[in-house]
Write a protein that holds these residues in place. Structure first.
Motif, PDB file in Angstrom:
ATOM      1  N   GLU A 160     -67.219  67.178  32.708  1.00 59.92           N
ATOM      2  CA  GLU A 160     -67.755  67.246  34.080  1.00 59.92           C
ATOM      3  C   GLU A 160     -67.196  68.449  34.834  1.00 59.92           C
ATOM      4  OE1 GLU A 160     -66.679  63.476  35.647  1.00 59.92           O
ATOM      5  OE2 GLU A 160     -68.219  62.373  34.503  1.00 59.92           O
ATOM      6  N   ARG A 161     -65.909  68.678  34.699  1.00 58.42           N
ATOM      7  CA  ARG A 161     -65.288  69.795  35.414  1.00 58.42           C
ATOM      8  C   ARG A 161     -65.719  71.139  34.835  1.00 58.42           C
ATOM      9  NH1 ARG A 161     -59.260  67.061  36.210  1.00 58.42           N
ATOM     10  NH2 ARG A 161     -59.914  65.603  37.824  1.00 58.42           N
ATOM     11  N   ARG A 162     -65.849  71.212  33.530  1.00 57.80           N
ATOM     12  CA  ARG A 162     -66.289  72.472  32.922  1.00 57.80           C
ATOM     13  C   ARG A 162     -67.740  72.775  33.265  1.00 57.80           C
ATOM     14  NH1 ARG A 162     -63.066  72.321  27.030  1.00 57.80           N
ATOM     15  NH2 ARG A 162     -61.270  73.525  27.783  1.00 57.80           N
ATOM     16  N   GLU A 163     -68.584  71.761  33.294  1.00 60.88           N
ATOM     17  CA  GLU A 163     -69.984  71.989  33.700  1.00 60.88           C
ATOM     18  C   GLU A 163     -70.047  72.521  35.118  1.00 60.88           C
ATOM     19  OE1 GLU A 163     -72.873  68.960  31.198  1.00 60.88           O
ATOM     20  OE2 GLU A 163     -71.865  68.207  33.004  1.00 60.88           O
ATOM     21  N   ARG A 164     -69.235  71.944  36.006  1.00 58.96           N
ATOM     22  CA  ARG A 164     -69.251  72.353  37.404  1.00 58.96           C
ATOM     23  C   ARG A 164     -68.663  73.755  37.598  1.00 58.96           C
ATOM     24  NH1 ARG A 164     -65.162  71.192  40.815  1.00 58.96           N
ATOM     25  NH2 ARG A 164     -64.488  69.425  39.544  1.00 58.96           N
ATOM     26  N   LEU A 165     -67.588  74.053  36.873  1.00 59.05           N
ATOM     27  CA  LEU A 165     -66.874  75.315  37.085  1.00 59.05           C
ATOM     28  C   LEU A 165     -67.424  76.463  36.242  1.00 59.05           C
ATOM     29  CD1 LEU A 165     -63.280  73.790  37.042  1.00 59.05           C
ATOM     30  CD2 LEU A 165     -64.467  74.683  39.053  1.00 59.05           C
ATOM     31  N   LEU A 166     -67.845  76.155  35.011  1.00 55.98           N
ATOM     32  CA  LEU A 166     -68.244  77.212  34.074  1.00 55.98           C
ATOM     33  C   LEU A 166     -69.745  77.258  33.812  1.00 55.98           C
ATOM     34  CD1 LEU A 166     -65.414  76.624  31.426  1.00 55.98           C
ATOM     35  CD2 LEU A 166     -65.416  78.288  33.308  1.00 55.98           C
TER      36      LEU A 166
END
Length: 204
Positions: free
Chosen positions: A180-186
């Motif tokens: 979830e965090r990688r989708e949002r950030l990257l």
């Protein structure tokens, strides 16, 4: 000749004298050159164990013995043990020094903790690896924040160790958090995001 010298030194100076250990190391190297790898490995292990106890883990002679043992393991095709023997010892020593000099929360110390955790992971020492990955992740989250790339690497590493230990529910939670965090950030197409997607699929 080397064997005769070693026997005399052991008798006169004792088995733990630095000169005796140098002779043991020399004989082990000769045996290695002769292709007598098992006997050489046994003597290199003995020399290393004594040098660590007598001279300490950071002494040049101890480091030489570490390297010699790694080489003879490699000659026997024990490449994994050769690599991890050397790397584990070196990582432990590096971590101990960094903790003493820079403190446990310095970024270099935390990176060293992570490196040792990865070596333990490759050795299948899951409990110890999990403990060190948890330490790394807790510090990255506290110091860098939950969305920092290093924190996300720590989350992913812990999730993989939990997966190998069949702690699937916690592993899934950690993989979802990372994804979830990688989708949002990257973004969804970033290589790290795609790796996280794959990791999550494998644990489901």
């Amino acid at each position: 000749m080397y064997l005769r010298t070693l026997e005399r030194l052991e008798r006169i100076l004792g088995p733990d004298h630095p000169s005796t250990l140098t002779s043991t190391n020399n004989l082990a190297t000769v045996l290695q050159d002769q292709g007598k790898y098992k006997e050489s490995e046994m003597m290199h292990r003995r020399t290393l164990e004594k040098r660590e106890k007598i001279l300490g883990p950071d002494h040049p002679d101890t480091l030489t013995s570490t390297n010699n043992l790694a080489l003879v393991l490699q000659h026997q095709g024990k490449c994994d043990e050769s690599e991890t023997t050397y790397r584990r010892m070196m990582h432990r020593r590096t971590l101990e020094k960094l903790e003493r000099i820079l403190g446990p929360d310095h970024p270099d110390t935390i990176t060293s903790t992570n490196n040792l955790a990865l070596v333990l992971q490759r050795q299948g020492k899951w409990d110890e690896s999990e403990m060190m990955h948890r330490q790394t992740l807790e510090k990255w989250e506290r110091i860098l924040g939950p969305d920092h790339p290093s924190t996300l690497i720590g989350t992913n590493n812990l999730a993989l160790v939990l997966q190998h230990q069949k702690k699937y529910e916690e592993s899934e939670t950690m993989h979802r958090r990372t994804l979830e965090r990688r989708e949002r950030l990257l973004g969804p197409d970033h290589p790290d995001t795609l790796r996280s997607t794959n990791n999550l699929v494998l644990v489901l």
